[in-house]
Write a protein that holds these residues in place. Sequence first.
Motif, short mmCIF file in Angstrom:
data_model
loop_
_atom_site.label_atom_id
_atom_site.label_comp_id
_atom_site.label_asym_id
_atom_site.label_seq_id
_atom_site.Cartn_x
_atom_site.Cartn_y
_atom_site.Cartn_z
N ILE A 82 0.84 -1.21 0.00
CA ILE A 82 0.00 0.00 0.00
C ILE A 82 0.87 1.25 0.00
O ILE A 82 0.58 2.22 -0.70
CB ILE A 82 -0.97 -0.03 1.18
N PHE A 83 1.96 1.23 0.74
CA PHE A 83 2.87 2.39 0.73
C PHE A 83 3.48 2.61 -0.66
O PHE A 83 3.89 3.72 -0.98
CB PHE A 83 3.97 2.21 1.77
N PHE A 100 -8.18 -5.96 0.16
CA PHE A 100 -8.78 -5.12 1.19
C PHE A 100 -10.28 -4.93 0.94
O PHE A 100 -11.10 -5.06 1.86
CB PHE A 100 -8.06 -3.76 1.23
N ARG A 271 -2.97 11.43 11.55
CA ARG A 271 -2.42 10.61 10.45
C ARG A 271 -0.97 10.24 10.74
O ARG A 271 -0.54 9.12 10.42
CB ARG A 271 -2.50 11.37 9.12
N ILE A 272 -0.22 11.18 11.29
CA ILE A 272 1.19 10.88 11.60
C ILE A 272 1.26 9.77 12.66
O ILE A 272 2.12 8.89 12.59
CB ILE A 272 1.92 12.15 12.10
N LEU A 274 -0.89 7.35 13.03
CA LEU A 274 -1.17 6.09 12.33
C LEU A 274 0.07 5.62 11.56
O LEU A 274 0.41 4.44 11.56
CB LEU A 274 -2.32 6.29 11.33
N LEU A 275 0.73 6.58 10.91
CA LEU A 275 1.94 6.24 10.14
C LEU A 275 3.02 5.69 11.08
O LEU A 275 3.67 4.69 10.77
CB LEU A 275 2.43 7.50 9.42
N ARG A 278 2.33 2.15 11.94
CA ARG A 278 2.66 1.20 10.86
C ARG A 278 4.17 0.99 10.77
O ARG A 278 4.65 -0.12 10.57
CB ARG A 278 2.13 1.70 9.50
N LEU B 123 -4.11 -3.47 6.63
CA LEU B 123 -4.37 -2.79 5.35
C LEU B 123 -5.19 -1.52 5.59
O LEU B 123 -4.93 -0.47 4.99
CB LEU B 123 -5.09 -3.71 4.38
N ASN B 124 -6.16 -1.61 6.48
CA ASN B 124 -7.00 -0.45 6.79
C ASN B 124 -6.16 0.67 7.42
O ASN B 124 -6.24 1.83 7.00
CB ASN B 124 -8.09 -0.90 7.76
N ALA B 125 -5.32 0.32 8.39
CA ALA B 125 -4.50 1.33 9.07
C ALA B 125 -3.52 1.97 8.09
O ALA B 125 -3.29 3.18 8.12
CB ALA B 125 -3.76 0.69 10.23
N THR B 126 -2.96 1.15 7.18
CA THR B 126 -1.99 1.70 6.23
C THR B 126 -2.67 2.63 5.22
O THR B 126 -2.10 3.66 4.84
CB THR B 126 -1.26 0.56 5.48
N MET B 127 -3.89 2.26 4.81
CA MET B 127 -4.63 3.14 3.89
C MET B 127 -4.78 4.54 4.51
O MET B 127 -4.59 5.55 3.84
CB MET B 127 -6.03 2.57 3.64
N PHE B 128 -5.15 4.59 5.79
CA PHE B 128 -5.33 5.89 6.45
C PHE B 128 -3.99 6.56 6.72
O PHE B 128 -3.90 7.78 6.69
CB PHE B 128 -6.14 5.73 7.73
N ALA B 129 -2.95 5.74 6.98
CA ALA B 129 -1.62 6.31 7.23
C ALA B 129 -1.09 6.99 5.96
O ALA B 129 -0.34 7.97 6.04
CB ALA B 129 -0.66 5.22 7.68
N LEU B 130 -1.51 6.47 4.80
CA LEU B 130 -1.09 7.10 3.52
C LEU B 130 -1.48 8.57 3.49
O LEU B 130 -0.77 9.40 2.90
CB LEU B 130 -1.80 6.41 2.36
N LEU B 131 -2.62 8.87 4.13
CA LEU B 131 -3.12 10.24 4.09
C LEU B 131 -2.15 11.22 4.75
O LEU B 131 -2.18 12.41 4.46
CB LEU B 131 -4.49 10.33 4.78
N ALA B 132 -1.29 10.72 5.64
CA ALA B 132 -0.31 11.61 6.28
C ALA B 132 0.55 12.27 5.21
O ALA B 132 0.84 13.47 5.27
CB ALA B 132 0.57 10.82 7.25
N PHE B 133 0.94 11.50 4.21
CA PHE B 133 1.77 12.03 3.13
C PHE B 133 0.98 13.02 2.27
O PHE B 133 1.47 14.07 1.90
CB PHE B 133 2.29 10.89 2.25
N TYR B 134 -0.28 12.64 1.97
CA TYR B 134 -1.05 13.50 1.07
C TYR B 134 -1.48 14.80 1.76
O TYR B 134 -1.54 15.85 1.13
CB TYR B 134 -2.25 12.72 0.52
N VAL B 135 -1.78 14.69 3.06
CA VAL B 135 -2.13 15.91 3.81
C VAL B 135 -0.94 16.86 3.83
O VAL B 135 -1.06 18.07 3.58
CB VAL B 135 -2.58 15.55 5.24
N SER B 136 0.25 16.30 4.11
CA SER B 136 1.46 17.13 4.16
C SER B 136 1.74 17.73 2.79
O SER B 136 2.06 18.92 2.67
CB SER B 136 2.66 16.29 4.59
#
Lengths: 300, 232
Positions: A82-83, A100, A271-272, A274-275, A278, B123-136
């Motif tokens: 996903i990353f 998913f 979000r950070i 959550l990141l 992970r 997978l769910n947590a990573t999908m939302f974690a992706l948003l950290a990059f897009y928000v930034s």
Amino acid sequence: MNRETLGWTVVLLIGALGLFGRAMSKPEGMGKVYIKAVRIAPDSPTDTRTTFTKVEPKDSEAIVSVPRTVGVWIAALGTLAIFSFLYRDNVFYKLAESVFVGVTAAWAMVLGFWESIVDKLLRNLAPGLMRAWALPGLSDKQEPNYLYIVPLILGIMLLWRLVPRGAWIARWPLAVVVGTFAGLKLVNFLDADFVSQIRNTIIPLIVVVNGKVDPWASLRNTGLLVGVLSSLTYFFFSVEHKGFVGNVSRVGVWFLMVTFGASFAFTVMGRIALLAARVEFLFNDWLWLIDPGDKRPKGW
Amino acid sequence: MKSTIPWLIAAATGFVMIAAYFIPAAQGWQGEVGTWFEILAAFAFVLGGANLFAYHLGKISARRAGWGYSGVTLVAFLVTLAAGMLKLGVPAPDRYPTNAWAGDFQFEGSVSWWLYWYLYNPLNATMFALLAFYVSSAAFRAFRAKNTEATVLLVTAFIVLLGRTYAGAWLTSSVPENYSALTFPGMTAIILAVGNTAGQRAIMIGIALGVAATSLKVLLGVDRSYLGSDGD
């Protein structure tokens, strides 16, 4: 093979070799999950069945669990897949996304079946049957509640949408849902948000504590009242935002900008977090490069 | 007729709920209706799952672009569904050792539990974690102190971000305690207590009025868009 594909193949090969090398160079390996057997009914003299529960590697009875170890590796590779979307859309991301979607849809159905249809609908309609099947703990005194035929019929009507003819039948349960929701929300929002927020804004502008004026509390309350009134003025479009109203509305925009700025900061932090979780999973549970909880023996 | 009867149903149920709020003896109806909602939501999930199944099956049979991914989706869907419905790997609980159906479908070690913790959850947590990059990334491109309003937003976000982290407290740790309002955590507390609360209150009052107006439009039949078109 074009140059870009070749480049990524080399990167993936180096990554795989690195993982293999790390797993081989350390006798304890990495990414393993340990379990131990525990009795399902520890107090029963006759029921000797056992199940497995997760333990730390330090536990003297710990053994490696193959299904859970495979699970950690799949979860780690899924996380990386996903990353990989950060680079661009690719086959690994699409595979993880497809899995998913399938798992999520089925999980929602399973959850709905056991926790709503069985535990709420069938429990009320057929308590005897449920007691003999999935809900043995149901009280003998529970009588059928035939009022629950209504959601059963509405549910079946909702599923009518799957039938090629007569899809309009599904509108009736939809109308019940929308109508009930509208009625509930109308009074709840007016009570909990509209009235309560106004009530909480009616506060003393001069705060007196022990016979003395508290300047900070007074300033805070005044700021709050000015902020709410000016922000509401900005939302009030029946009067043209000119002159005095325009100036007040402009102050309201500043307050709203403060709100949006704070909301943005909280969103970023969420979000950070959550990141970070992970990344911690990858480095701690999978690669065993860090051990913040001191759960593994020294030197692992 | 196909939209009049549903509207009458919506209006009747909606006004009954409003009336129930003002009648003490009927206030328990709200809880009961909440349970009915959960049951209907479960039926809606079945409808959604069936639609997903039909859509991807159609895509595979027509060999449309990306049909392979549809196959993966269907396999994941069917495996999770079977594991959860059949309670695969769930032992009978200690109180009812002869009844395997009485066990919790999320029992630790069961197939459903495995699918949740090793597929769905990461997978769910990573999908939302992706948003950290897009928000930034979006913030970097969109946030420019072009005018007063944008500057206020930018400075507030900066202070709150710092005020809620160790870095902010550390940076202003030399400020005397009497002037704690000038530290990043102090400024954050003031922003949240005054500016943010005032703005949130105004927004919530606006939302409440909006919900009330929309609900009335639905109940009075002014807005029937939720019923779709007549051709459906």
